[in-house]
Design an enzyme around this catalytic site. Structure first.
Site, mmCIF file in Angstrom:
data_model
loop_
_atom_site.group_PDB
_atom_site.id
_atom_site.type_symbol
_atom_site.label_atom_id
_atom_site.label_comp_id
_atom_site.label_asym_id
_atom_site.label_seq_id
_atom_site.Cartn_x
_atom_site.Cartn_y
_atom_site.Cartn_z
ATOM 1 N N THR A 30 0.813 -1.222 0.000
ATOM 2 C CA THR A 30 0.000 0.000 0.000
ATOM 3 C C THR A 30 0.844 1.269 0.000
ATOM 4 O OG1 THR A 30 -0.138 0.049 2.425
ATOM 5 C CG2 THR A 30 -1.858 -1.166 1.232
ATOM 6 N N CYS A 34 2.206 2.575 9.460
ATOM 7 C CA CYS A 34 1.202 2.605 10.524
ATOM 8 C C CYS A 34 1.848 2.438 11.890
ATOM 9 C CB CYS A 34 0.192 1.468 10.344
ATOM 10 S SG CYS A 34 -0.660 1.434 8.756
ATOM 11 N N CYS A 38 -2.857 -0.051 14.601
ATOM 12 C CA CYS A 38 -3.733 0.393 13.517
ATOM 13 C C CYS A 38 -4.966 -0.509 13.422
ATOM 14 C CB CYS A 38 -2.986 0.376 12.188
ATOM 15 S SG CYS A 38 -3.982 0.985 10.802
ATOM 16 N N ARG A 63 4.045 6.720 3.262
ATOM 17 C CA ARG A 63 3.279 7.871 3.730
ATOM 18 C C ARG A 63 2.434 7.454 4.935
ATOM 19 N NH1 ARG A 63 0.613 5.848 -0.736
ATOM 20 N NH2 ARG A 63 -1.628 5.424 -0.472
ATOM 21 N N CYS A 65 -0.453 6.603 7.499
ATOM 22 C CA CYS A 65 -1.807 6.039 7.421
ATOM 23 C C CYS A 65 -2.827 7.087 7.884
ATOM 24 C CB CYS A 65 -1.891 4.799 8.306
ATOM 25 S SG CYS A 65 -3.545 4.081 8.437
ATOM 26 N N CYS A 68 -4.818 5.432 11.438
ATOM 27 C CA CYS A 68 -4.192 5.366 12.762
ATOM 28 C C CYS A 68 -3.286 6.551 13.061
ATOM 29 C CB CYS A 68 -3.405 4.066 12.914
ATOM 30 S SG CYS A 68 -1.898 3.963 11.900
ATOM 31 N N ASP A 439 15.196 11.284 51.490
ATOM 32 C CA ASP A 439 13.963 12.075 51.549
ATOM 33 C C ASP A 439 13.102 11.623 52.729
ATOM 34 O OD1 ASP A 439 11.961 13.916 49.961
ATOM 35 O OD2 ASP A 439 10.844 12.111 50.526
#
Length: 489
Positions: A30, A34, A38, A63, A65, A68, A439
């Site tokens: 694709t 992601c 996703c 690139r 998604c 998601c 402390d």
């Protein structure tokens, strides 16, 4: 983790949100990348490629998604629990150093050559500092596109892009949409924020227990600089292009963040500092798993999983506040700090609340008159010496500081002992293994839990909690009846 293919595949197939930000999955069929969680149908394992950063996935040609939104994942916890040069570099990149000072400025801060920094970042992250900064600019641009009504030209320059062309090309390449298409996709029914004010959602890894985090920030708030109002922690921020004001409100799904900025170019840095302050990029699963292995801590962790360590928006600021808080109550420390703020802080305008000043930087405190400080002479000397070291640059308490070097420098200053050093290491430097064995609250908790009572013996006993002793401290403090443990009503 991205090199452990089998583990990554299992995480993607399980849609496991715990691994969001740890790695990114490129899908070769694709061309998108992601986050592990996703909601889309997981691709076949042979079509998955794994990357350690969004910048590396983008450089490989993938690139983001649209479902998601991997660019909005929580940051990798790797950069918060490590002190090596790559982790320090990543914290500085997130703080905008590359955009402000370039790669040479980043290298100078780290004490390496630009070539060494490039090589180390590429070897571990698959991308150099410029690519990492570019990915961050793209995320900032997306936020401004989707949450403001600014003209695209203003968005481009506010995001740090040098030209409209570079802005348009990057948005199309990273998100497979034009800037206008991105805005149209989310703007229907969502009114844009007023100029200079943005409402954002800061994601975190679950579990997330906000009570001690926001309780601590509210209980120790310096009047004029910080306040608790309408269910939110608010404070002023000193940013490169002007002051800002942030309101942070915990919700079950995210931290609601409202930012009012003098200049929107400071958006990325403001978000980074808020995430750092709230420890939102922590890995609570790893922390809780190790601490739960101790039978003393196990019931505490089971009762409140996902505790975070409250940090600070400015390391130098907290260094000063730590000295002001030596051997005094929380209320007294706030009073001392408020006097400094009124006398030396820069005024700010806050129409929506009671914030009045920025906390003074060390150089503004150089002319401090010790006689006017209402605490012992020895502590006055300590404060003046600390301020001088910070103002001169001899001591670095920023997010990119070397933890060991900072501890050594602090130990050289008069009046700075183990409690102050470890408190600063925990809150300013963000060392997850800082441990304030001396402390008072920790010692009370140790006594109640039948742990060793002396600092030396408790430190030896706490070796089993490494490298998460700062988180163990949060659980120990929570055994006491103190306002730091509870979100104000």
């Amino acid at each position: 983790m991205h090199e452990d293919t089998e583990r990554c595949v299992r995480a993607v197939q399980a849609k496991d949100a715990r691994f969001d930000g740890w790695f990114f999955t490129g899908v070769v069929t694709t061309g998108i990348y992601c986050r592990p969680s996703c909601p889309a149908v997981p691709p076949k394992p042979q079509n998955m490629r794994f990357y350690p950063s969004s910048a590396a996935a983008q450089q490989a040609g993938f690139r983001a998604c649209k479902r998601c939104r991997p660019d909005t994942s929580p940051g990798s916890p790797e950069w918060n629990h490590r002190a090596d040069v790559v982790a320090r570099a990543m914290r500085l990149v997130a703080d905008g150093v590359v955009d402000r000072e370039g790669v040479p400025g980043l290298a100078t801060r780290l004490g390496y050559s630009t070539r060494q920094i490039e090589r180390q970042l590429r070897a571990e992250l698959g991308a150099g500092p410029l690519a990492l900064a570019r990915a961050q600019r793209a995320q900032t641009a997306r936020l401004l596109i989707e949450t403001s009504a600014l003209p695209m030209s203003d968005v481009a320059f506010a995001s740090g892009f040098a030209s409209i062309r570079a802005f348009n090309e990057t948005i199309r390449e990273v998100f497979a949409q034009t800037p206008t298409e991105l805005r149209d996709r989310v703007s229907r029914g969502h009114p844009a924020a007023a100029n200079g004010t943005l409402s954002l959602r800061l994601p975190f890894r679950r579990p997330f227990f906000p009570d001690n985090l926001f309780g601590h920030l509210a209980a120790t708030a310096v009047p004029g600089v910080e306040e608790w109002r309408d269910g939110a922690y608010r404070r002023t921020l000193r940013l490169p292009h002007g002051p800002g004001i942030v309101a942070l409100k915990p919700t079950p799904e995210y931290v609601a963040c409202t930012l009012t900025l003098t200049d929107l170019r400071d958006l990325t840095i403001a978000i980074s500092r808020c995430r750092w302050m709230l420890d939102l990029d922590a890995d609570p699963v790893a922390v809780d798993e190790l601490l739960s292995a101790d039978p003393v801590l196990e019931p505490l962790v089971r009762k409140a999983p996902g505790r975070r360590v409250p940090r600070t928006a400015c390391g130098a600021e907290f260094g000063v506040r730590a000295v002001l808080g030596q051997q005094v109550s929380t209320a007294a420390a706030r009073t001392h700090a408020a006097r400094l703020v009124r006398a030396h802080g820069e005024p700010v305008d806050d129409p929506g609340g009671g914030l009045t000043h920025l906390f003074p930087m060390p150089d503004a405190l150089m002319d401090l008159e010790p006689a006017g400080l209402a605490f012992p002479e020895s502590r006055r000397t300590t404060l003046k010496t600390l301020v001088t070291a910070l103002a001169s640059g001899d001591l670095d308490l920023s997010v990119g500081a070397d933890w060991d070097e900072a501890r050594a420098k602090l130990a050289e200053l008069p009046g700075i002992g183990p409690w102050t050093i470890e408190t600063i290491a925990m809150r300013s430097l963000g060392d997850p293994d800082a441990f304030v064995a001396s402390d008072l609250g920790v010692r009370y908790a140790a006594r109640a839990l039948d742990l060793p009572g002396t600092p030396a013996a408790l430190t030896r006993r706490a070796a089993a909690w490494r490298p998460w002793r700062s988180y163990a401290v949060q659980h120990l403090w929570a055994t006491g009846d103190h306002a730091i443990n509870t979100i104000p009503a």
